[in-house]
Scaffold this motif. Sequence first.
Motif, PDB file in Angstrom:
ATOM      1  N   SER A  53       0.897  -1.185  -0.123  1.00 56.70           N
ATOM      2  CA  SER A  53       0.058  -0.046   0.080  1.00 56.70           C
ATOM      3  C   SER A  53       0.706   1.220  -0.125  1.00 56.70           C
ATOM      4  O   SER A  53       0.601   2.257  -0.716  1.00 56.70           O
ATOM      5  N   GLU A  54       1.937   1.250   0.857  1.00 54.74           N
ATOM      6  CA  GLU A  54       2.748   2.501   0.835  1.00 54.74           C
ATOM      7  C   GLU A  54       3.573   2.684  -0.561  1.00 54.74           C
ATOM      8  O   GLU A  54       3.739   3.807  -1.002  1.00 54.74           O
ATOM      9  N   VAL A  55       4.058   1.495  -1.108  1.00 49.08           N
ATOM     10  CA  VAL A  55       4.725   1.390  -2.653  1.00 49.08           C
ATOM     11  C   VAL A  55       3.782   1.903  -3.448  1.00 49.08           C
ATOM     12  O   VAL A  55       3.912   2.969  -4.522  1.00 49.08           O
ATOM     13  N   ALA A  56       2.521   1.706  -3.478  1.00 48.20           N
ATOM     14  CA  ALA A  56       1.643   2.065  -4.354  1.00 48.20           C
ATOM     15  C   ALA A  56       1.246   3.868  -4.221  1.00 48.20           C
ATOM     16  O   ALA A  56       1.113   4.226  -5.084  1.00 48.20           O
ATOM     17  N   ASP A  57       1.356   4.007  -2.940  1.00 46.31           N
ATOM     18  CA  ASP A  57       1.050   5.528  -2.665  1.00 46.31           C
ATOM     19  C   ASP A  57       2.216   6.307  -3.314  1.00 46.31           C
ATOM     20  O   ASP A  57       2.343   7.337  -3.787  1.00 46.31           O
ATOM     21  N   GLU A  58       3.529   5.445  -2.980  1.00 46.43           N
ATOM     22  CA  GLU A  58       4.563   6.446  -3.624  1.00 46.43           C
ATOM     23  C   GLU A  58       4.536   6.461  -5.126  1.00 46.43           C
ATOM     24  O   GLU A  58       4.722   7.701  -5.892  1.00 46.43           O
ATOM     25  N   ILE A  59       4.122   5.573  -5.948  1.00 49.92           N
ATOM     26  CA  ILE A  59       4.176   5.466  -7.390  1.00 49.92           C
ATOM     27  C   ILE A  59       2.970   6.404  -7.900  1.00 49.92           C
ATOM     28  O   ILE A  59       3.002   7.214  -8.611  1.00 49.92           O
ATOM     29  N   ASP A  60       1.715   5.925  -7.312  1.00 44.45           N
ATOM     30  CA  ASP A  60       0.751   6.825  -7.721  1.00 44.45           C
ATOM     31  C   ASP A  60       0.785   8.428  -7.408  1.00 44.45           C
ATOM     32  O   ASP A  60       0.419   9.332  -8.134  1.00 44.45           O
ATOM     33  N   GLY A  61       1.451   8.624  -6.287  1.00 38.12           N
ATOM     34  CA  GLY A  61       1.755  10.037  -6.007  1.00 38.12           C
ATOM     35  C   GLY A  61       2.726  10.727  -6.931  1.00 38.12           C
ATOM     36  O   GLY A  61       2.677  12.033  -6.978  1.00 38.12           O
ATOM     37  N   HIS A  62       3.756   9.856  -7.529  1.00 35.45           N
ATOM     38  CA  HIS A  62       4.679  10.520  -8.480  1.00 35.45           C
ATOM     39  C   HIS A  62       3.914  10.619  -9.812  1.00 35.45           C
ATOM     40  O   HIS A  62       3.866  11.858 -10.511  1.00 35.45           O
ATOM     41  N   THR A  63       3.191   9.786 -10.152  1.00 34.04           N
ATOM     42  CA  THR A  63       2.226   9.872 -11.532  1.00 34.04           C
ATOM     43  C   THR A  63       0.864   9.125 -11.284  1.00 34.04           C
ATOM     44  O   THR A  63       1.067   8.126 -10.953  1.00 34.04           O
ATOM     45  N   ALA A  64      -0.046   9.815 -11.308  1.00 32.49           N
ATOM     46  CA  ALA A  64      -1.486   9.407 -10.920  1.00 32.49           C
ATOM     47  C   ALA A  64      -1.779   8.524 -11.901  1.00 32.49           C
ATOM     48  O   ALA A  64      -1.774   8.563 -12.931  1.00 32.49           O
ATOM     49  N   ALA A  65      -2.321   7.365 -11.424  1.00 29.14           N
ATOM     50  CA  ALA A  65      -3.107   6.221 -12.196  1.00 29.14           C
ATOM     51  C   ALA A  65      -4.386   6.599 -12.294  1.00 29.14           C
ATOM     52  O   ALA A  65      -5.166   7.313 -11.938  1.00 29.14           O
ATOM     53  N   ALA A  66      -4.852   6.032 -13.516  1.00 31.29           N
ATOM     54  CA  ALA A  66      -6.270   6.168 -13.948  1.00 31.29           C
ATOM     55  C   ALA A  66      -7.103   5.304 -12.777  1.00 31.29           C
ATOM     56  O   ALA A  66      -8.476   5.884 -12.805  1.00 31.29           O
ATOM     57  N   ASP A  67      -6.777   4.282 -12.367  1.00 28.78           N
ATOM     58  CA  ASP A  67      -7.620   3.439 -11.377  1.00 28.78           C
ATOM     59  C   ASP A  67      -6.527   2.939 -10.513  1.00 28.78           C
ATOM     60  O   ASP A  67      -5.439   2.410 -10.724  1.00 28.78           O
ATOM     61  N   ARG A  68      -7.215   2.454  -9.211  1.00 29.27           N
ATOM     62  CA  ARG A  68      -6.474   1.804  -8.330  1.00 29.27           C
ATOM     63  C   ARG A  68      -7.309   0.625  -7.750  1.00 29.27           C
ATOM     64  O   ARG A  68      -8.342   0.808  -7.464  1.00 29.27           O
ATOM     65  N   LEU A  69      -6.813  -0.438  -7.524  1.00 27.14           N
ATOM     66  CA  LEU A  69      -7.637  -1.698  -6.844  1.00 27.14           C
ATOM     67  C   LEU A  69      -6.748  -2.310  -5.948  1.00 27.14           C
ATOM     68  O   LEU A  69      -5.557  -2.522  -6.109  1.00 27.14           O
ATOM     69  N   SER A  70      -7.214  -2.580  -4.858  1.00 22.66           N
ATOM     70  CA  SER A  70      -6.459  -3.425  -3.801  1.00 22.66           C
ATOM     71  C   SER A  70      -7.407  -4.697  -3.933  1.00 22.66           C
ATOM     72  O   SER A  70      -8.580  -4.873  -3.874  1.00 22.66           O
ATOM     73  N   ASP A  71      -6.584  -5.963  -3.441  1.00 21.84           N
ATOM     74  CA  ASP A  71      -7.174  -7.026  -3.732  1.00 21.84           C
ATOM     75  C   ASP A  71      -6.299  -8.180  -2.957  1.00 21.84           C
ATOM     76  O   ASP A  71      -5.173  -8.333  -3.362  1.00 21.84           O
ATOM     77  N   ASP A  72      -6.744  -8.915  -2.082  1.00 19.94           N
ATOM     78  CA  ASP A  72      -5.942 -10.024  -1.497  1.00 19.94           C
ATOM     79  C   ASP A  72      -4.403  -9.584  -1.032  1.00 19.94           C
ATOM     80  O   ASP A  72      -3.533 -10.470  -1.306  1.00 19.94           O
ATOM     81  N   GLY A  73      -4.123  -8.358  -0.342  1.00 23.07           N
ATOM     82  CA  GLY A  73      -3.021  -8.117   0.017  1.00 23.07           C
ATOM     83  C   GLY A  73      -2.039  -7.275  -1.182  1.00 23.07           C
ATOM     84  O   GLY A  73      -0.923  -7.017  -1.062  1.00 23.07           O
ATOM     85  N   MET A  74      -2.720  -7.371  -2.219  1.00 26.03           N
ATOM     86  CA  MET A  74      -2.102  -6.564  -3.497  1.00 26.03           C
ATOM     87  C   MET A  74      -2.595  -5.379  -3.976  1.00 26.03           C
ATOM     88  O   MET A  74      -3.831  -5.204  -3.502  1.00 26.03           O
ATOM     89  N   VAL A  75      -1.892  -4.382  -4.553  1.00 25.56           N
ATOM     90  CA  VAL A  75      -2.327  -3.340  -5.270  1.00 25.56           C
ATOM     91  C   VAL A  75      -2.184  -3.365  -6.466  1.00 25.56           C
ATOM     92  O   VAL A  75      -1.086  -3.512  -6.802  1.00 25.56           O
ATOM     93  N   PHE A  76      -3.202  -2.612  -7.387  1.00 21.76           N
ATOM     94  CA  PHE A  76      -2.763  -2.765  -8.814  1.00 21.76           C
ATOM     95  C   PHE A  76      -3.413  -1.377  -9.266  1.00 21.76           C
ATOM     96  O   PHE A  76      -4.334  -0.599  -8.749  1.00 21.76           O
TER      97      PHE A  76
END
Length: 134
Positions: A53-76
Amino acid sequence: MKRIGPASVAVTATVSFLATGCSAAPNDVPYSWISSTYEYEMGNYLDPSDPPSEVADEIDGHTAAADRLSDDGMVFLRYDDDMVAIGPRSVGTGSVIDVDDYDDGYDRWSSHVRRSWPAPGSSSFRGGGPGFGK
């Protein structure tokens, strides 16, 4: 010579923002930033300490994703034609970061994303950049 005052600049900036903001396509995956920020090992990027979740925040914070999804401990994170999958490392702490084009990522991670994201080639898939398939 006509001077441009603060009111003119504000109006011009607002019009420019609205014109580009309303027609902007989803961002491209920040591949060069990911490759320069995270360790690379055996085909994947690694963050040795932060959870997905923190890595996804870092990546999404650098360049905003069109969509974000969390499932089973993973983030897409879904980008224009790409997908970033972030999961926990199998050994120790940290995260594994996988960057795929959308078609391959959808096939690989379909058990996690197919309920929420459109299949590649479907009429609701809006990848491909401005004007493509819209």
